[in-house]
Design an enzyme around this catalytic site. Sequence first.
Site, PDB file in Angstrom:
ATOM      1  N   LYS A 124      10.474  -0.478  -6.434  1.00  0.00           N
ATOM      2  CA  LYS A 124      10.434  -1.356  -5.646  1.00  0.00           C
ATOM      3  C   LYS A 124      10.388  -2.786  -6.443  1.00  0.00           C
ATOM      4  O   LYS A 124      11.235  -3.722  -6.428  1.00  0.00           O
ATOM      5  CB  LYS A 124       9.444  -1.469  -4.509  1.00  0.00           C
ATOM      6  CG  LYS A 124       9.338  -0.316  -3.757  1.00  0.00           C
ATOM      7  CD  LYS A 124       8.418  -0.214  -2.718  1.00  0.00           C
ATOM      8  CE  LYS A 124       6.994  -0.411  -3.236  1.00  0.00           C
ATOM      9  NZ  LYS A 124       6.558   0.859  -3.782  1.00  0.00           N
ATOM     10  N   ASN A 168      -1.946  -6.072   6.122  1.00  0.00           N
ATOM     11  CA  ASN A 168      -1.309  -6.476   4.900  1.00  0.00           C
ATOM     12  C   ASN A 168       0.278  -6.679   5.102  1.00  0.00           C
ATOM     13  O   ASN A 168       0.506  -7.837   4.857  1.00  0.00           O
ATOM     14  CB  ASN A 168      -1.368  -5.218   3.932  1.00  0.00           C
ATOM     15  CG  ASN A 168      -0.773  -5.401   2.491  1.00  0.00           C
ATOM     16  OD1 ASN A 168      -0.977  -6.439   2.077  1.00  0.00           O
ATOM     17  ND2 ASN A 168      -0.282  -4.437   2.140  1.00  0.00           N
ATOM     18  N   SER A 192       4.646  -0.374   2.389  1.00  0.00           N
ATOM     19  CA  SER A 192       4.935  -0.577   4.070  1.00  0.00           C
ATOM     20  C   SER A 192       5.380   0.870   4.622  1.00  0.00           C
ATOM     21  O   SER A 192       6.314   1.045   4.894  1.00  0.00           O
ATOM     22  CB  SER A 192       5.923  -1.632   4.224  1.00  0.00           C
ATOM     23  OG  SER A 192       7.131  -1.409   3.715  1.00  0.00           O
TER      24      SER A 192
HETATM   25  N1  LIG Z   1      -4.137   4.462  -1.680  1.00  0.00           N
HETATM   26  C1  LIG Z   1      -2.851   3.822  -2.192  1.00  0.00           C
HETATM   27  N2  LIG Z   1      -1.999   4.189  -1.433  1.00  0.00           N
HETATM   28  C2  LIG Z   1      -0.890   3.664  -2.141  1.00  0.00           C
HETATM   29  N3  LIG Z   1      -0.685   2.616  -3.009  1.00  0.00           N
HETATM   30  C3  LIG Z   1      -1.954   2.362  -3.703  1.00  0.00           C
HETATM   31  C4  LIG Z   1      -3.289   3.060  -3.324  1.00  0.00           C
HETATM   32  N4  LIG Z   1      -4.089   2.730  -4.004  1.00  0.00           N
HETATM   33  C5  LIG Z   1      -3.522   1.851  -4.733  1.00  0.00           C
HETATM   34  N5  LIG Z   1      -2.458   1.334  -4.785  1.00  0.00           N
HETATM   35  C6  LIG Z   1      -1.607   0.651  -5.462  1.00  0.00           C
HETATM   36  O1  LIG Z   1      -1.169  -0.490  -4.414  1.00  0.00           O
HETATM   37  C7  LIG Z   1       0.162  -0.917  -4.362  1.00  0.00           C
HETATM   38  C8  LIG Z   1       0.792  -0.657  -2.910  1.00  0.00           C
HETATM   39  O2  LIG Z   1       0.305  -1.691  -2.347  1.00  0.00           O
HETATM   40  P1  LIG Z   1       1.042  -2.394  -0.873  1.00  0.00           P
HETATM   41  O3  LIG Z   1       0.323  -3.594  -0.473  1.00  0.00           O
HETATM   42  O4  LIG Z   1       2.484  -2.324  -1.186  1.00  0.00           O
HETATM   43  O5  LIG Z   1       0.619  -1.066   0.082  1.00  0.00           O
HETATM   44  S1  LIG Z   1       0.862  -0.887   1.775  1.00  0.00           S
HETATM   45  O6  LIG Z   1       2.170  -1.422   1.955  1.00  0.00           O
HETATM   46  O7  LIG Z   1      -0.269  -1.652   2.065  1.00  0.00           O
HETATM   47  O8  LIG Z   1       0.928   0.452   1.968  1.00  0.00           O
HETATM   48  C9  LIG Z   1       0.931   0.294  -5.147  1.00  0.00           C
HETATM   49  O9  LIG Z   1       1.899  -0.211  -5.974  1.00  0.00           O
HETATM   50  P2  LIG Z   1       3.335   0.282  -6.138  1.00  0.00           P
HETATM   51  O10 LIG Z   1       3.120   1.471  -6.995  1.00  0.00           O
HETATM   52  O11 LIG Z   1       3.843  -0.897  -6.613  1.00  0.00           O
HETATM   53  O12 LIG Z   1       3.758   0.749  -4.766  1.00  0.00           O
HETATM   54  C10 LIG Z   1      -0.226   0.974  -6.032  1.00  0.00           C
HETATM   55  O13 LIG Z   1      -0.185   0.824  -7.274  1.00  0.00           O
HETATM   56  N1  LIG Z   2      16.303   2.185 -11.256  1.00  0.00           N
HETATM   57  C1  LIG Z   2      15.496   2.885 -12.092  1.00  0.00           C
HETATM   58  N2  LIG Z   2      15.868   3.712 -12.948  1.00  0.00           N
HETATM   59  C2  LIG Z   2      14.835   4.585 -13.768  1.00  0.00           C
HETATM   60  N3  LIG Z   2      13.705   4.201 -13.690  1.00  0.00           N
HETATM   61  C3  LIG Z   2      13.145   3.273 -12.929  1.00  0.00           C
HETATM   62  C4  LIG Z   2      14.291   2.354 -12.067  1.00  0.00           C
HETATM   63  N4  LIG Z   2      13.588   1.484 -11.481  1.00  0.00           N
HETATM   64  C5  LIG Z   2      12.241   1.700 -11.895  1.00  0.00           C
HETATM   65  N5  LIG Z   2      11.835   2.776 -12.650  1.00  0.00           N
HETATM   66  C6  LIG Z   2      10.989   2.844 -13.481  1.00  0.00           C
HETATM   67  O1  LIG Z   2       9.971   3.621 -12.363  1.00  0.00           O
HETATM   68  C7  LIG Z   2       8.508   3.141 -12.718  1.00  0.00           C
HETATM   69  C8  LIG Z   2       8.224   2.544 -11.152  1.00  0.00           C
HETATM   70  O2  LIG Z   2       8.928   1.278 -11.053  1.00  0.00           O
HETATM   71  P1  LIG Z   2       8.284   0.068 -10.198  1.00  0.00           P
HETATM   72  O3  LIG Z   2       8.949  -0.711 -10.112  1.00  0.00           O
HETATM   73  O4  LIG Z   2       6.812  -0.080 -10.797  1.00  0.00           O
HETATM   74  O5  LIG Z   2       7.905   1.172  -8.671  1.00  0.00           O
HETATM   75  P2  LIG Z   2       7.159   0.463  -7.477  1.00  0.00           P
HETATM   76  O6  LIG Z   2       7.149  -0.812  -7.303  1.00  0.00           O
HETATM   77  O7  LIG Z   2       7.920   1.089  -6.182  1.00  0.00           O
HETATM   78  O8  LIG Z   2       5.830   1.206  -7.637  1.00  0.00           O
HETATM   79  C9  LIG Z   2       8.752   2.013 -13.632  1.00  0.00           C
HETATM   80  O9  LIG Z   2       8.029   2.848 -14.890  1.00  0.00           O
HETATM   81  C10 LIG Z   2       9.919   1.697 -13.744  1.00  0.00           C
HETATM   82  O10 LIG Z   2      10.461   1.403 -15.121  1.00  0.00           O
END
Ligand SMILES: Nc1ncnc2c1ncn2[C@@H]1O[C@H](COP(=O)(O)OS(=O)(=O)O)[C@@H](OP(=O)(O)O)[C@H]1O
Ligand SMILES: Nc1ncnc2c1ncn2[C@@H]1O[C@H](COP(=O)(O)OP(=O)(O)O)[C@@H](O)[C@H]1O
Length: 288
Positions: A124, A168, A192
């Site tokens: 994302k 959130n 979300s």
């Molecule tokens: N329990 C739990 N579940 C999911 N994710 C967790 C949790 N604890 C911490 N994190 C970290 O918080 C990021 C997600 O936050 P969000 O505000 O996008 O979550 S939500 O939409 O309210 O579910 C998420 O970031 P992304 O990896 O970028 O998605 C995680 O790094």
């Molecule tokens: N299109 C893609 N192809 C391969 N790897 C990806 C791609 N997009 C993201 N990644 C890798 O996946 C991991 C998670 O990406 P990230 O953008 O942080 O995901 P999210 O925000 O959903 O947690 C990172 O290490 C990123 O470099």
Amino acid sequence: MVALKAVRPAISCSSSGFEIGRSVPVPKVGFVKLPLPASSPSLGLSSGNNARWSLVQAMEESTVAITNDRADVISGENLRQMATNGKATNIVWHKSSVGKLHRQELLQQKGCVIWITGLSGSGKSTLACALCQALYSRGKLTYILDGDNVRHGLNRDLTFKAEDRAENIRRIGEVAKLFADAGIICIASVISPYRRDRDKCRSLLPEGDFIEVFMDVPLQICEARDPKGLYKLARAGKIKGFTGIDDPYEPPLNCELVLPQKGSNCASPCEMAETVISYLEEKGYLVA
Ligand SMILES: Nc1ncnc2c1ncn2[C@@H]1O[C@H](COP(=O)(O)OS(=O)(=O)O)[C@@H](OP(=O)(O)O)[C@H]1O
Ligand SMILES: Nc1ncnc2c1ncn2[C@@H]1O[C@H](COP(=O)(O)OP(=O)(O)O)[C@@H](O)[C@H]1O
């Protein structure tokens, strides 16, 4: 038949078979008092003395509808935000002489919300940044609301319990709506996980302006990526309620764009950004 009583100035209108999602034309400027549905199990409402009412400010040829337990102006003048709502009462929207159309003219684009949803690690934030960069190089103004980042400030008081996730998303949806009203292409990048919460954000915006993008990446790929080591901690039981492990993720049923993982292959972030940009171009969001 349900009578809609005017409060100020005197106006009135009526509607037959008034139901959730049905709309009613409003004849003049003023406030209309709309009864919320007398009985709706999905809204938890009851009939008789407990029937609830909602005040909505409306203008000539505006249309008012009840959705999600709330009455709102849905067309005509852009007055959706005028509804008396929640715990706030006696509030009136103050209109500026510079409106959304002026701002869009200035920016040569249309304000909208690109809502990127998916599991942690699905890409994302990477897509949000690639999109922001690609649009910037075309002279288009964006702003990213990243879940992780917003939780450092505005939403620092929220946990990952379902009700806090809902709050959130509600706050991010409201902020995204303001950015879209500013004429900006707002990119929300948040897990979300609940359909209901995403749909509520969709309902805040005019038809078409909420563009839901689903990062359709299987859990095992997200888990293999695990850039922050969070899946490992969740599997070890050191993080409770982690999305996809011991907390739910509800994929969209009918979103605008699905960016699919094909086997172990994934389009590059730039290719994905171009897919989103093609959609924006086709729908006219990159012109005023
Ligand atoms: N329990 C739990 N579940 C999911 N994710 C967790 C949790 N604890 C911490 N994190 C970290 O918080 C990021 C997600 O936050 P969000 O505000 O996008 O979550 S939500 O939409 O309210 O579910 C998420 O970031 P992304 O990896 O970028 O998605 C995680 O790094
Ligand atoms: N299109 C893609 N192809 C391969 N790897 C990806 C791609 N997009 C993201 N990644 C890798 O996946 C991991 C998670 O990406 P990230 O953008 O942080 O995901 P999210 O925000 O959903 O947690 C990172 O290490 C990123 O470099």
